[in-house]
Design a protein around this motif. Structure first.
Motif: not given
Length: 99
Positions: A14-36
């Protein structure tokens, strides 16, 4: 209980309004559209985490849950994992010694 479905793990900062996703290679930033899309699509499945993570579903004993134990569908405590490693090492050494 979870089967072999794909598991999507997200975290929101919430501090920087960013969303992250855990994938095989680690943690990557993702967009809210993908999440939705994942939440709205067929990929989303509501699960009861209390049911999934109850000890009866994840902890197994070789004596009372033989099938789960043999197929690796269980979690071991750190003590049990260390004991398993030690026992397998002894078995391995015995096999080498006798051959």
């Amino acid at each position: 209980m979870l089967g072999k479905e794909e598991l999507f793990l997200f975290t929101y900062i919430s501090e920087n309004n960013k969303l992250f996703r855990l994938v095989d290679d680690g943690i990557v930033e993702c967009n809210f559209e993908e999440f939705s899309e994942i939440l709205r699509g067929k990929m989303a499945k509501e699960v009861d985490l209390d049911e999934i993570f109850t000890p009866k579903n994840i902890l197994a004993s070789s004596l009372n849950s033989t099938e789960l134990y043999l197929t690796g569908q269980y979690l071991l405590t750190e003590h049990q994992e260390n004991k398993k490693i030690t026992e397998l090492s002894v078995i391995f050494l015995l096999l080498i010694y006798h051959n």
